[in-house]
Each structure stands twice: as C-alpha cells, then as structure tokens.
Design a protein around this motif. Structure first.
Motif, PDB file in Angstrom:
ATOM      1  N   ALA A  37       0.852  -1.197   0.000  1.00 27.08           N
ATOM      2  CA  ALA A  37       0.000   0.000   0.000  1.00 27.08           C
ATOM      3  C   ALA A  37       0.880   1.237   0.000  1.00 27.08           C
ATOM      4  CB  ALA A  37      -0.934   0.007   1.210  1.00 27.08           C
ATOM      5  N   VAL A  38       0.310   2.336  -0.492  1.00 29.07           N
ATOM      6  CA  VAL A  38       1.008   3.624  -0.449  1.00 29.07           C
ATOM      7  C   VAL A  38       0.016   4.685   0.030  1.00 29.07           C
ATOM      8  CG1 VAL A  38       0.506   4.102  -2.904  1.00 29.07           C
ATOM      9  CG2 VAL A  38       2.377   5.315  -1.758  1.00 29.07           C
ATOM     10  N   HIS A  39       0.488   5.532   0.918  1.00 25.24           N
ATOM     11  CA  HIS A  39      -0.329   6.644   1.417  1.00 25.24           C
ATOM     12  C   HIS A  39       0.345   7.952   1.060  1.00 25.24           C
ATOM     13  CE1 HIS A  39      -2.928   9.052   4.012  1.00 25.24           C
ATOM     14  NE2 HIS A  39      -1.823   9.615   4.510  1.00 25.24           N
ATOM     15  N   ILE A  40      -0.394   8.846   0.413  1.00 29.35           N
ATOM     16  CA  ILE A  40       0.130  10.155   0.045  1.00 29.35           C
ATOM     17  C   ILE A  40      -0.398  11.185   1.038  1.00 29.35           C
ATOM     18  CG2 ILE A  40       0.482  11.798  -1.833  1.00 29.35           C
ATOM     19  CD1 ILE A  40       1.272   8.902  -2.528  1.00 29.35           C
ATOM     20  N   ASN A  41       0.516  11.769   1.799  1.00 31.56           N
ATOM     21  CA  ASN A  41       0.139  12.828   2.740  1.00 31.56           C
ATOM     22  C   ASN A  41       0.319  14.162   2.027  1.00 31.56           C
ATOM     23  OD1 ASN A  41      -0.101  14.744   4.784  1.00 31.56           O
ATOM     24  ND2 ASN A  41       0.864  13.446   6.331  1.00 31.56           N
ATOM     25  N   HIS A  42      -0.803  14.809   1.667  1.00 24.44           N
ATOM     26  CA  HIS A  42      -0.753  16.064   0.916  1.00 24.44           C
ATOM     27  C   HIS A  42      -0.447  17.273   1.795  1.00 24.44           C
ATOM     28  CE1 HIS A  42      -3.399  13.437  -1.620  1.00 24.44           C
ATOM     29  NE2 HIS A  42      -2.625  13.935  -2.562  1.00 24.44           N
ATOM     30  N   ASN A  43      -0.463  17.075   3.122  1.00 27.26           N
ATOM     31  CA  ASN A  43      -0.166  18.154   4.070  1.00 27.26           C
ATOM     32  C   ASN A  43      -1.037  19.391   3.857  1.00 27.26           C
ATOM     33  OD1 ASN A  43       2.241  17.098   5.642  1.00 27.26           O
ATOM     34  ND2 ASN A  43       2.975  16.823   3.544  1.00 27.26           N
ATOM     35  N   LEU A  44      -2.315  19.166   3.587  1.00 29.23           N
ATOM     36  CA  LEU A  44      -3.233  20.278   3.344  1.00 29.23           C
ATOM     37  C   LEU A  44      -4.139  20.570   4.541  1.00 29.23           C
ATOM     38  CD1 LEU A  44      -4.368  19.487  -0.321  1.00 29.23           C
ATOM     39  CD2 LEU A  44      -3.004  21.456   0.429  1.00 29.23           C
ATOM     40  N   ARG A  45      -4.228  19.613   5.480  1.00 28.73           N
ATOM     41  CA  ARG A  45      -5.195  19.757   6.565  1.00 28.73           C
ATOM     42  C   ARG A  45      -4.541  19.610   7.942  1.00 28.73           C
ATOM     43  NH1 ARG A  45      -7.975  15.317   6.180  1.00 28.73           N
ATOM     44  NH2 ARG A  45      -6.753  14.466   4.464  1.00 28.73           N
ATOM     45  N   LEU A  67       3.584  -0.698   3.984  1.00 29.85           N
ATOM     46  CA  LEU A  67       3.049   0.609   3.611  1.00 29.85           C
ATOM     47  C   LEU A  67       4.182   1.590   3.334  1.00 29.85           C
ATOM     48  CD1 LEU A  67       0.666   2.687   3.395  1.00 29.85           C
ATOM     49  CD2 LEU A  67       1.047   3.143   5.833  1.00 29.85           C
ATOM     50  N   THR A  68       4.079   2.288   2.195  1.00 33.29           N
ATOM     51  CA  THR A  68       4.987   3.378   1.869  1.00 33.29           C
ATOM     52  C   THR A  68       4.236   4.692   2.056  1.00 33.29           C
ATOM     53  OG1 THR A  68       6.202   2.048   0.243  1.00 33.29           O
ATOM     54  CG2 THR A  68       6.397   4.442   0.063  1.00 33.29           C
ATOM     55  N   VAL A  69       4.828   5.632   2.785  1.00 32.37           N
ATOM     56  CA  VAL A  69       4.215   6.944   2.997  1.00 32.37           C
ATOM     57  C   VAL A  69       5.014   7.985   2.227  1.00 32.37           C
ATOM     58  CG1 VAL A  69       3.657   8.739   4.664  1.00 32.37           C
ATOM     59  CG2 VAL A  69       3.287   6.327   5.256  1.00 32.37           C
ATOM     60  N   VAL A  70       4.327   8.776   1.419  1.00 30.15           N
ATOM     61  CA  VAL A  70       4.957   9.840   0.649  1.00 30.15           C
ATOM     62  C   VAL A  70       4.369  11.173   1.097  1.00 30.15           C
ATOM     63  CG1 VAL A  70       5.378  10.789  -1.651  1.00 30.15           C
ATOM     64  CG2 VAL A  70       5.266   8.307  -1.337  1.00 30.15           C
ATOM     65  N   SER A  71       5.238  12.108   1.489  1.00 25.42           N
ATOM     66  CA  SER A  71       4.791  13.421   1.945  1.00 25.42           C
ATOM     67  C   SER A  71       4.968  14.444   0.828  1.00 25.42           C
ATOM     68  CB  SER A  71       5.590  13.846   3.177  1.00 25.42           C
ATOM     69  OG  SER A  71       5.148  15.090   3.674  1.00 25.42           O
ATOM     70  N   CYS A  72       3.910  15.200   0.518  1.00 26.83           N
ATOM     71  CA  CYS A  72       3.938  16.188  -0.567  1.00 26.83           C
ATOM     72  C   CYS A  72       3.557  17.570  -0.038  1.00 26.83           C
ATOM     73  CB  CYS A  72       2.949  15.804  -1.668  1.00 26.83           C
ATOM     74  SG  CYS A  72       3.247  14.219  -2.451  1.00 26.83           S
ATOM     75  N   ASN A  73       4.180  18.595  -0.600  1.00 21.33           N
ATOM     76  CA  ASN A  73       3.798  19.964  -0.264  1.00 21.33           C
ATOM     77  C   ASN A  73       2.952  20.500  -1.423  1.00 21.33           C
ATOM     78  OD1 ASN A  73       3.594  22.727   0.334  1.00 21.33           O
ATOM     79  ND2 ASN A  73       5.563  22.732   1.393  1.00 21.33           N
ATOM     80  N   LYS A  95       2.318  11.243  -9.608  1.00 24.10           N
ATOM     81  CA  LYS A  95       3.779  11.181  -9.718  1.00 24.10           C
ATOM     82  C   LYS A  95       4.328  10.244  -8.645  1.00 24.10           C
ATOM     83  CE  LYS A  95       8.055  13.854  -9.821  1.00 24.10           C
ATOM     84  NZ  LYS A  95       8.757  12.838  -9.022  1.00 24.10           N
ATOM     85  N   ALA A  96       3.792  10.366  -7.440  1.00 24.81           N
ATOM     86  CA  ALA A  96       4.217   9.496  -6.338  1.00 24.81           C
ATOM     87  C   ALA A  96       3.881   8.038  -6.659  1.00 24.81           C
ATOM     88  CB  ALA A  96       3.542   9.921  -5.038  1.00 24.81           C
ATOM     89  N   PHE A  97       2.697   7.812  -7.246  1.00 22.36           N
ATOM     90  CA  PHE A  97       2.321   6.457  -7.647  1.00 22.36           C
ATOM     91  C   PHE A  97       3.335   5.889  -8.638  1.00 22.36           C
ATOM     92  CE2 PHE A  97      -2.554   7.107  -6.923  1.00 22.36           C
ATOM     93  CZ  PHE A  97      -2.358   6.939  -5.568  1.00 22.36           C
ATOM     94  N   ALA A  98       3.678   6.707  -9.642  1.00 28.28           N
ATOM     95  CA  ALA A  98       4.612   6.255 -10.679  1.00 28.28           C
ATOM     96  C   ALA A  98       5.985   5.951 -10.087  1.00 28.28           C
ATOM     97  CB  ALA A  98       4.724   7.313 -11.771  1.00 28.28           C
ATOM     98  N   ASP A  99       6.424   6.787  -9.156  1.00 29.95           N
ATOM     99  CA  ASP A  99       7.753   6.624  -8.568  1.00 29.95           C
ATOM    100  C   ASP A  99       7.890   5.337  -7.768  1.00 29.95           C
ATOM    101  OD1 ASP A  99       8.546   9.007  -9.666  1.00 29.95           O
ATOM    102  OD2 ASP A  99       8.285  10.194  -7.826  1.00 29.95           O
ATOM    103  N   CYS A 100       6.800   4.895  -7.146  1.00 24.68           N
ATOM    104  CA  CYS A 100       6.902   3.725  -6.262  1.00 24.68           C
ATOM    105  C   CYS A 100       6.383   2.434  -6.894  1.00 24.68           C
ATOM    106  CB  CYS A 100       6.165   3.988  -4.943  1.00 24.68           C
ATOM    107  SG  CYS A 100       4.369   4.011  -5.066  1.00 24.68           S
TER     108      CYS A 100
END
Length: 229
Positions: A37-45, A67-73, A95-100
């Motif tokens: 699994a991969v979780h993208i943390n968009h850091n918006l909330r 689980l892979t966690v990717v943090s994005c600004n 992009k994060a999906f493609a990278d992992c």
C-alpha cells in the motif's frame, strides 16, 4: 490479477480506499499476488492529514501489508505552477504512484460515483466522445477494481465487515469543483432518476465500447492509407 504480480493499493484512509485495500487483501490470499500500500500525505489539513497517515499505518499493520508513505507539499507546488489545489494534488499523487510502482500495478479506489462525476465534469467543460467514457478501468499500470461499484455498496461492505475509516473534511464543502458536482448536480440528477448510478455504469460502458470501435477503425484506416512517400 495473477500470482506473479505485485499490486500497490492507493490508501488515503477514506471509505473507498479502505474497502479497496480490504478486498485486495482477501484476494491476495486466495490468488497469491503480493499486496502493498502507499499513502500520500498532501499536508493540506494540518493535524487531520497526520491523523489520516497514522490511521493508514495502523490499518496496514493490522492486515500485515507493507506501507509506503509519501509526503507532498501541495500548496507550494500549486502556487509555483499556478494550479488549483485540486489539480496540484492530483498531479503530485500520480507522480508518487509512478515513482513507487515500477514493475508493479497501482490500484486506485475510484468508484461508480466518481466515474459519473468525471463524466459530468467533462461535459460541463466541453468534451468529445472520449471525455464521456469517464475514468479508464486500466491505464498503463493503473487498475481501478471498484469502478463499477457504487459508494453505497462500498459503505455497506464496510459496515458488514466492521471496518472504520476516516473522513476528509474538505470533501464536505463546495470549495472544489468535484464537490459542487457531487453535492448539487448529481443530487438533482438522482432525484430525477433514482437508478442514476446503475444506468450511468451501463451508459458509460456503452460509450466506451463505441469510442474504442471508432479509434480502432480510424487507426486501421490511417494504417491502410499511409504511404512512405
């Protein structure tokens, strides 16, 4: 899905992605494919984003899924590229999906409700036939197993299996275009046709088949008519 592949579930912690990950977990045990699994943390909330990440970490630990966690600004990316927050988040997410996912499949939790919203959105903005085919069930290494499943069916599955999930507070407002369509346009359409989602699935499928036929015939005609001169 076959035993020799690896599938990465896109897990936000919301109802759709929790359902997807749960179903894939069961299928991985019966079919034999490897599940991550991969979780993208968009850091918006702020704290809510971190809480969603923690939920996903605990959920995957319970299921025994890496689980892979990717943090994005997303905010900075949107400002730098003059994009809406919604579009910037989508670009960074894929992009994060493609990278992992090199050599693997990515499964996203798009459902029948999402697909209808996409078609309506495309229609509002203006589109040809292709835009009315909605979200493709398979594109490159991205698969969408829940695309013909309704949100109501997803919620019923979660209730039947006693699965909790998180709610993204931004989905409750009309700040984003998709939310306006969901809360207002789709709501009125459903009042006119209480079988809206069921009929939309068959309609979108029919348009997709027709569009595929048109593209096949035009490609064939182009190949036959092309010269090397």
């Amino acid at each position: 899905l076959s035993p020799d592949i690896t599938v990465i579930a896109g897990l936000s912690g919301g109802a759709d992605s929790v359902c997807l990950t749960s179903v894939l977990s069961k299928l991985s045990r019966s079919i034999g494919f490897k599940l991550e699994a991969v979780h993208i943390n968009h850091n918006l909330r702020a704290e809510e984003s971190d809480s969603d990440q923690l939920f996903c970490e605990k959920f995957c630990e319970k299921l025994g899924i890496p689980l892979t966690v990717v943090s994005c600004n997303v905010k900075d990316y949107a400002e730098q590229n003059k994009l809406s927050t919604e579009e910037a988040a989508r670009i960074m997410r894929y992009k994060a999906f493609a990278d992992c996912s090199e050599g693997k499949f990515i499964a996203t939790a798009h459902n029948a409700d999402d697909n209808l919203e996409t078609v309506v959105h495309n229609l509002i903005r203006g589109t040809a036939v292709k835009g009315l085919t909605g979200i493709p069930p398979v594109r490159d290494n991205i698969i969408r197993p829940l695309l013909t499943v309704t949100r109501a069916e997803i919620e019923q599955y979660l209730e039947d299996n006693s699965l909790s999930y998180v709610t993204d507070s931004s989905n409750l407002s009309d700040d984003y275009t998709r939310n306006k369509i969901r809360h207002n346009v789709i709501f009125v359409m459903s009042e006119i046709n209480n079988s809206l989602l069921k009929t939309s699935v068959s309609t979108i499928n029919a348009i997709s088949l027709e569009n595929s036929f048109i593209e096949e015939q035009t490609d064939k005609a182009y190949t036959e008519c092309r010269t090397n001169g």
